[in-house]
Design a protein around this motif. Structure first.
Motif, mmCIF file in Angstrom:
data_model
loop_
_atom_site.group_PDB
_atom_site.id
_atom_site.type_symbol
_atom_site.label_atom_id
_atom_site.label_comp_id
_atom_site.label_asym_id
_atom_site.label_seq_id
_atom_site.Cartn_x
_atom_site.Cartn_y
_atom_site.Cartn_z
ATOM 1 N N GLU A 520 0.828 -1.202 0.000
ATOM 2 C CA GLU A 520 0.000 0.000 0.000
ATOM 3 C C GLU A 520 0.868 1.261 0.000
ATOM 4 O OE1 GLU A 520 -3.467 2.068 -0.293
ATOM 5 O OE2 GLU A 520 -3.176 -0.108 -0.383
ATOM 6 N N THR A 521 1.854 1.255 0.851
ATOM 7 C CA THR A 521 2.738 2.432 0.907
ATOM 8 C C THR A 521 3.502 2.604 -0.407
ATOM 9 O OG1 THR A 521 2.983 2.077 3.276
ATOM 10 C CG2 THR A 521 4.589 3.524 2.202
ATOM 11 N N SER A 522 3.882 1.480 -0.983
ATOM 12 C CA SER A 522 4.621 1.551 -2.258
ATOM 13 C C SER A 522 3.759 2.143 -3.350
ATOM 14 C CB SER A 522 5.110 0.166 -2.655
ATOM 15 O OG SER A 522 5.945 -0.369 -1.644
ATOM 16 N N ARG A 523 2.448 1.757 -3.350
ATOM 17 C CA ARG A 523 1.563 2.324 -4.375
ATOM 18 C C ARG A 523 1.393 3.828 -4.181
ATOM 19 N NH1 ARG A 523 -1.291 -2.623 -3.633
ATOM 20 N NH2 ARG A 523 -2.652 -1.611 -2.097
ATOM 21 N N ASN A 524 1.257 4.257 -2.965
ATOM 22 C CA ASN A 524 1.115 5.693 -2.719
ATOM 23 C C ASN A 524 2.372 6.487 -3.156
ATOM 24 O OD1 ASN A 524 -1.441 5.266 -1.626
ATOM 25 N ND2 ASN A 524 -0.627 4.989 0.465
ATOM 26 N N VAL A 525 3.510 5.898 -2.895
ATOM 27 C CA VAL A 525 4.758 6.572 -3.327
ATOM 28 C C VAL A 525 4.823 6.695 -4.848
ATOM 29 C CG1 VAL A 525 7.242 6.384 -3.388
ATOM 30 C CG2 VAL A 525 6.030 5.906 -1.271
ATOM 31 N N TRP A 529 4.908 10.133 -7.201
ATOM 32 C CA TRP A 529 5.927 10.364 -8.254
ATOM 33 C C TRP A 529 5.280 10.729 -9.591
ATOM 34 C CZ3 TRP A 529 9.490 5.490 -7.181
ATOM 35 C CH2 TRP A 529 10.227 5.721 -6.027
ATOM 36 N N ILE A 530 4.150 10.057 -9.904
ATOM 37 C CA ILE A 530 3.472 10.334 -11.184
ATOM 38 C C ILE A 530 2.882 11.743 -11.170
ATOM 39 C CG2 ILE A 530 1.519 9.656 -12.634
ATOM 40 C CD1 ILE A 530 2.024 6.762 -11.763
ATOM 41 N N LYS A 531 2.298 12.128 -10.021
ATOM 42 C CA LYS A 531 1.740 13.472 -9.947
ATOM 43 C C LYS A 531 2.832 14.542 -10.105
ATOM 44 C CE LYS A 531 -2.199 12.273 -6.969
ATOM 45 N NZ LYS A 531 -2.843 12.479 -5.629
ATOM 46 N N GLU A 532 3.961 14.312 -9.484
ATOM 47 C CA GLU A 532 5.060 15.307 -9.606
ATOM 48 C C GLU A 532 5.545 15.439 -11.045
ATOM 49 O OE1 GLU A 532 8.064 14.123 -6.949
ATOM 50 O OE2 GLU A 532 6.923 14.595 -5.125
#
Length: 533
Positions: A520-525, A529-532
């Motif tokens: 879950e944490t990996s998906r949020n990270v 990154w994609i948003k940035e």
């Protein structure tokens, strides 16, 4: 030796692992680089040759080459033997040494012919050598003029005679070869004539003949009063007078109208007849007694008066009566004679007049005057508009020109002043004209240093644009060449990688393990990154 052997074996392995095309390219690159470097080093160390003398005669060239061989100075021959070139660093010293020996001689022999005088030489041989030496020295002196390339002098020196009436004067002939595009003026020709006549005894200037390389007669064997000489002097005098009048009018108009606002042309006609007039006038009213002679003569003497009987009987001897009767009677007589001679001198005037040569008979003057330009605006654009000068102003200019040239109606002089618009096209004022020869002087000054700079620049550019790209292309390898590189020694990074793989997980494996443990944490990270981005 072991290290050298390892390096050699590695180079062999590397060369063997290359393709056939790369092997051929590498060999050509090495050979070309070595040959080019050797050529450049040889060229940079090579001495540059410059002309020691040019335009030499075969005699002078042979003597100079012999002297260079004796001095062991390298030389080159160019221009079909007329030019001798030696290294640049030896040129000035060699020239001074050649000059001390009297070289080059200019193809002629001077007074050095008497340096090796032989015993027993006849007087005729000495006279011939003296004439040769004098001709050579005169030819050398005349050849010093910058416009003359070469010269030959021929002298005719007759023998001296005991009688002045039988003595012949010397004669001389001078042949000149002028440089291309050069010519001699009359002053230089007269200088050559007087130089030769002053150097040879019993040689008058009129006995010197000067011709050029094309056979044109420059001086000698012509009367000074001939039509050709007079015509040349007349033309020069006429041009000088016309030029002086043009300058007089031009400077006046430039001061009044502005620079380049007028064009002046003057034409003159002259009478070049030479006239001498002698006049003798007698004054009848002016009488003066020049001489007077008086003669006064008087005389007194007795005279016999005849008396007696006339006839024969009284004149016969023996008759005493008759003799007594013939007794004469004496008396006194006187005479006076006077003579007077008077000579009178009548007054007279004798005058001799020589008319000046080159009397102006007619004068014609043509003057073009530009108009007035005013700046006007048309459709918001400034333009120059031409305006002609007024009739009154043109009349004033014409009167000024007449005064400047001493206009005379008796001679039939003509002066015309016309107002015509001039061409107004002008060159840009910021155009800079480079002085000829500036960059040439710079190149000649720094030429020895530029050679080494060019060598360094060539080596640097060859390495950047030729050697380096070829080496990079040669060192590129594919997956098929991996076996060749496996034979090379391992680097420090490769050794550290092997140790890490043996003792602990790599960064890739550790990242995968973290993602599996907390997905879950990996998906949020990843979303952040994609948003940035």
């Amino acid at each position: 030796m072991e290290v050298f052997g390892q390096i050699l074996s590695q180079l062999k392995a590397t060369f063997a692992g290359l393709s056939r095309g790369k092997q051929i390219t590498l060999i050509c690159l090495l050979v070309g680089t070595i040959a080019g470097f050797f050529f450049l080093m040889t060229w940079s160390a090579k001495s540059e040759y410059q002309a020691l003398y040019s335009g030499l005669t075969p005699e002078d060239a042979g003597v100079i080459v012999a002297r260079l061989k004796e001095q062991k100075v390298p030389y080159r021959i160019a221009a079909n033997g007329a030019t001798i070139m030696i290294p640049e660093q030896n040129i000035y010293e060699t020239r001074m040494q050649m000059a001390s020996e009297g070289l080059p001689q200019g193809g002629s022999i001077g007074f050095e012919v008497f340096d090796n005088t032989k015993l027993g030489m006849t007087e005729f041989a000495q006279n011939v050598n003296y004439q040769r030496a004098l001709q050579g020295e005169l030819a050398r002196s005349i050849a010093k003029i910058s416009e003359i390339e070469s010269c030959r002098v021929h002298l005719v020196m007759p023998e001296k005679s005991l009688f002045l009436q039988n003595e012949q004067s010397a004669r001389a002939s001078v042949v000149l070869k002028l440089r291309a595009g050069k010519w001699l003026n009359q002053g230089q020709i007269n200088g050559i004539v007087h130089l030769v006549s002053s150097s040879v005894p019993r040689l008058a200037p009129e006995n010197v003949t000067v011709i050029d390389g094309s056979g044109k007669l420059l001086a000698g064997m012509q009367d000074k009063d001939s039509a050709g000489s007079i015509s040349s002097d007349q033309l020069q005098y006429q041009q000088q007078v016309e030029k002086n009048l043009e300058n007089r009018i031009k400077t006046m108009l430039d001061s009044a109208l502005g620079q380049d606002k007028s064009i002046v042309r003057v034409s003159c006609q002259f009478d070049f007849k030479k006239q001498e007039k002698t006049e003798e006038r007698y004054l009848p009213d002016n009488q003066v007694v020049r001489s007077e002679q008086l003669t006064d003569e008087s005389s007194m003497h007795p005279e016999l008066t005849p008396q007696g009987v006339p006839g024969i009987r009284s004149n016969l001897p023996g008759d005493s009566t008759a003799s007594q009767q013939n007794t004469s009677v004496y008396g006194n007589a006187s005479s006076v004679k006077k003579d007077r001679t008077v000579n009178y001198e009548i007054g007279k005037i004798v005058s001799r007049t020589t008319e000046p040569v080159g009397t102006m008979t007619r004068l014609s003057v043509a003057v073009l005057v530009d108009g007035v330009y005013k700046q006007v605006k048309k459709n918001g654009i400034a333009e120059w508009q031409y305006s002609p000068r007024s009739t009154e102003e043109m009349k004033k200019l014409e009167n000024l020109v007449k005064r400047a040239v001493n206009f005379s109606t008796d001679r039939g002089d003509q002066v015309e002043v016309v107002n015509i618009p001039f061409e107004t096209t002008k060159l840009p004022t910021d155009t800079q004209v480079s002085t000829p020869g500036g960059w040439r002087e710079f190149m000649s000054t720094y030429k020895p240093y530029m050679k080494y700079g060019f060598l360094s620049l060539f080596l640097m550019l060859s390495f950047l644009f030729f050697v380096r790209p070829l080496v990079r292309w040669l060192t590129e390898y594919s997956f098929g060449d991996m076996q060749m590189f496996k034979q090379l020694p391992k680097t420090v990074g490769e050794l550290e990688g092997e140790l890490n793989s043996a003792g602990r997980l790599t960064f890739k494996d550790r990242a995968s393990e973290l993602i599996i443990q907390d997905s879950e944490t990996s998906r949020n990270v990843v979303r952040e990154w994609i948003k940035e981005n």
